[in-house]
Each structure stands twice: as C-alpha cells, then as structure tokens.
Motif scaffolding. Structure first.
Motif, PDB file in Angstrom:
ATOM      1  N   ASP A 241     -16.109  11.275  15.569  1.00  0.00           N
ATOM      2  CA  ASP A 241     -17.159  12.389  15.363  1.00  0.00           C
ATOM      3  C   ASP A 241     -17.477  12.451  13.819  1.00  0.00           C
ATOM      4  O   ASP A 241     -17.039  13.273  13.551  1.00  0.00           O
ATOM      5  CB  ASP A 241     -16.830  13.591  16.166  1.00  0.00           C
ATOM      6  CG  ASP A 241     -18.119  14.380  16.140  1.00  0.00           C
ATOM      7  OD1 ASP A 241     -19.140  13.853  15.736  1.00  0.00           O
ATOM      8  OD2 ASP A 241     -17.990  15.752  16.273  1.00  0.00           O
ATOM      9  N   LEU A 242     -17.974  11.498  13.435  1.00  0.00           N
ATOM     10  CA  LEU A 242     -18.404  11.526  12.032  1.00  0.00           C
ATOM     11  C   LEU A 242     -19.033  12.447  11.530  1.00  0.00           C
ATOM     12  O   LEU A 242     -20.214  12.774  12.158  1.00  0.00           O
ATOM     13  CB  LEU A 242     -18.846   9.884  11.259  1.00  0.00           C
ATOM     14  CG  LEU A 242     -17.790   8.852  11.906  1.00  0.00           C
ATOM     15  CD1 LEU A 242     -18.774   7.633  11.405  1.00  0.00           C
ATOM     16  CD2 LEU A 242     -16.524   8.789  11.129  1.00  0.00           C
ATOM     17  N   VAL A 243     -18.904  13.243  10.133  1.00  0.00           N
ATOM     18  CA  VAL A 243     -19.659  14.261   9.767  1.00  0.00           C
ATOM     19  C   VAL A 243     -20.906  13.524   9.122  1.00  0.00           C
ATOM     20  O   VAL A 243     -20.708  12.822   8.063  1.00  0.00           O
ATOM     21  CB  VAL A 243     -18.963  14.920   8.951  1.00  0.00           C
ATOM     22  CG1 VAL A 243     -19.664  16.299   8.273  1.00  0.00           C
ATOM     23  CG2 VAL A 243     -17.904  15.723   9.973  1.00  0.00           C
ATOM     24  N   ARG A 244     -22.209  14.211   9.311  1.00  0.00           N
ATOM     25  CA  ARG A 244     -23.322  13.641   8.473  1.00  0.00           C
ATOM     26  C   ARG A 244     -23.216  14.411   7.121  1.00  0.00           C
ATOM     27  O   ARG A 244     -23.004  15.575   6.957  1.00  0.00           O
ATOM     28  CB  ARG A 244     -24.581  13.766   9.396  1.00  0.00           C
ATOM     29  CG  ARG A 244     -24.527  13.052  10.620  1.00  0.00           C
ATOM     30  CD  ARG A 244     -25.936  12.998  11.266  1.00  0.00           C
ATOM     31  NE  ARG A 244     -26.042  12.324  12.386  1.00  0.00           N
ATOM     32  CZ  ARG A 244     -26.337  10.997  12.409  1.00  0.00           C
ATOM     33  NH1 ARG A 244     -26.724  10.525  11.240  1.00  0.00           N
ATOM     34  NH2 ARG A 244     -26.470  10.223  13.496  1.00  0.00           N
ATOM     35  N   SER A 245     -23.853  13.579   6.360  1.00  0.00           N
ATOM     36  CA  SER A 245     -23.940  14.236   4.714  1.00  0.00           C
ATOM     37  C   SER A 245     -25.073  15.417   4.785  1.00  0.00           C
ATOM     38  O   SER A 245     -24.694  16.067   4.166  1.00  0.00           O
ATOM     39  CB  SER A 245     -24.360  13.215   3.780  1.00  0.00           C
ATOM     40  OG  SER A 245     -25.671  12.555   4.033  1.00  0.00           O
ATOM     41  N   ASP A 246     -25.903  15.400   5.753  1.00  0.00           N
ATOM     42  CA  ASP A 246     -26.874  16.654   5.677  1.00  0.00           C
ATOM     43  C   ASP A 246     -26.235  17.787   6.712  1.00  0.00           C
ATOM     44  O   ASP A 246     -27.217  18.555   6.985  1.00  0.00           O
ATOM     45  CB  ASP A 246     -28.090  16.117   5.990  1.00  0.00           C
ATOM     46  CG  ASP A 246     -28.057  15.328   7.384  1.00  0.00           C
ATOM     47  OD1 ASP A 246     -27.177  15.375   7.962  1.00  0.00           O
ATOM     48  OD2 ASP A 246     -29.384  15.120   8.018  1.00  0.00           O
ATOM     49  N   ALA A 247     -25.103  17.753   7.041  1.00  0.00           N
ATOM     50  CA  ALA A 247     -24.739  18.808   8.070  1.00  0.00           C
ATOM     51  C   ALA A 247     -24.424  19.968   7.405  1.00  0.00           C
ATOM     52  O   ALA A 247     -23.901  19.971   6.351  1.00  0.00           O
ATOM     53  CB  ALA A 247     -23.522  18.126   8.875  1.00  0.00           C
TER      54      ALA A 247
END
Length: 247
Positions: A241-247
């Motif tokens: 579950d990769l973390v998005r840079s805009d999260a």
C-alpha cells in the motif's frame, strides 16, 4: 500429445521423484543434473533424455532447453529444482566466502539462468508452467544456514515479480516451499534427530504429486508450503500500500 517436462537437480531427491511422477503420467522427461552417473540412471528408468547441466553456467541452461526442444519439439513444464545447502554462517568459525558464493551460484543465479532460458521457450510453445523449488526457509527462518535462507527468499521474489508479465504470454510461474523432506541433502543423523523429536518427514514422491497439481492449475505467482500429510498451502503475502506524495 505427451507433455514435455524438464527437471533440474533430477538425479536424486525431489527432482528424481518429479521425473518419475511425470513419466508415470506419460510425459517425455528431460533429466538435468551435474551428476552424470545418477542422472543417466534416472533418465533410463523414466525412458527419458539426460542432459548434463551445471546450472551455475548460463550456457548449460540454454543448452538444456535447446536439447529438450530439439528432442521433443517444445516444452510444457520446467521444474527448476537444483539446489544445495550449507552456506555457513557469519561467525569466526563458520564464515566461508567461497562456500557462500557456491550456494548463491546454485540456488539463486542458477534459477535466474534457468528462467532466462526456459521462459521464452515455454511461451513459444503456446505457454505452460514453470515451478521453482524454494523452501520453508524462504518464508521463515533458518538460523542454521542463513545464506541458504537468503537464496530461497530470493527465488520467491523472482517468482512473484516475474509471474504477472509472463502470465500474459501464457506461462504460469509458481514456487514450492518444501518443509523437511527425506532427501540426500539431509544426513542420516539429521533424519534420526528429526524423527526422534516426533516430526514428520515428507517423502519425495509426495512433493512430486504436489508439483504436478500446482503445475496443472491456472494459478501463478504463488509460493506453496509443502509439508508431510498436508495439501499445498499458499503463502499469504501482504499487499503493498504505497503512500502517495500528496497524502
């Protein structure tokens, strides 16, 4: 038409059992091993073809697959089973870089060379199955042989990473993770100890039957734990579950 099956490390143990199992099913079997005497004997027993193969040499892997295709017209199943143990540890008394490199060469690089040789040939024949022998040490711990464990983790990474792409070309790639199996890799004293502790040893023929079932299925990208008296159990890997840079 009879299946064409290639098995590496087929002079004894699991590989020999797989060769015998598929021969009983009517397959044309190619026995590959560095041990010419025992490999030839198994090939004669299964009425198949023996090809001396040092799996640590890329050219040997390519020659093996070419020989199988030339002899029988194509491939349906390749079982990359050759492997060794005893890579030693990291203490003052058991660290041996040369021995570690040998285990890496057979268990990891040999599988890479086998995959490179076999996958295009399977796809060219309309698809098929490729099974890699890992180990329960590849999904757990092996304090007695950490280098061996590292190689077995590595081949599972290869299987899971390659499976989606090659599935699109009709080739199903899976790994098996046998537990304790009665093969020559286990010295007699180890067998006596394991049985004395009340643990069950799987027989090579039992593992071979599981390989046949896995190869015949439509599944891909799995690693199956194989233990005595149990059906193959797929390992449940976590989903990334990769973390998005805009999260």
């Amino acid at each position: 038409m009879a299946q064409v099956v290639v098995v590496t490390g087929a002079a004894s143990g699991i590989g020999a059992a797989v060769a015998r199992h598929f021969a009983r099913l009517g397959a044309r079997v190619v026995v590959a091993d560095i041990d010419e005497r025992r490999g030839t004997a198994v090939a004669e027993e299964v009425h198949g073809l023996f090809v001396r193969t040092d799996t640590t040499r890329e050219e040997d892997n390519l020659a093996l697959i070419a020989a199988a295709v030339e002899a029988y017209g194509g491939l349906d199943l390749v079982h990359l089973n050759a492997g060794i143990g005893d890579g030693g540890g990291f203490g003052e008394d058991d660290y041996d870089a040369e021995r570690q490199h040998r285990v890496l060469a057979v268990n990891l690089h040999g599988v890479m060379y086998g995959l490179h040789a076999a996958l295009p040939a399977l796809a060219a024949h309309g698809g098929g199955s490729l099974v890699v022998t890992s180990s329960m040490a590849g999904v757990g711990m092996a304090p007695f042989d950490p280098v061996y464990a590292a190689t077995k983790y590595g081949v599972i990474g290869l299987v899971r990473s390659l499976a989606p792409t090659w599935r699109e070309q009709g080739v199903r790639i899976n790994a098996i993770c046998p537990g304790v199996v009665r093969t020559p890799i286990l010295p007699p004293e180890a067998v006596d100890y394991i049985e004395g502790q009340g643990f069950a040893l799987a027989e090579p023929a039992e593992i071979a039957a599981s390989v046949a079932g896995i190869a015949a299925s439509e599944e891909a990208g799995h690693a199956y734990v194989l233990q005595a008296g149990r059906a193959p159990e797929p390992v449940a890997f976590p989903e990334l579950d990769l973390v998005r840079s805009d999260a």
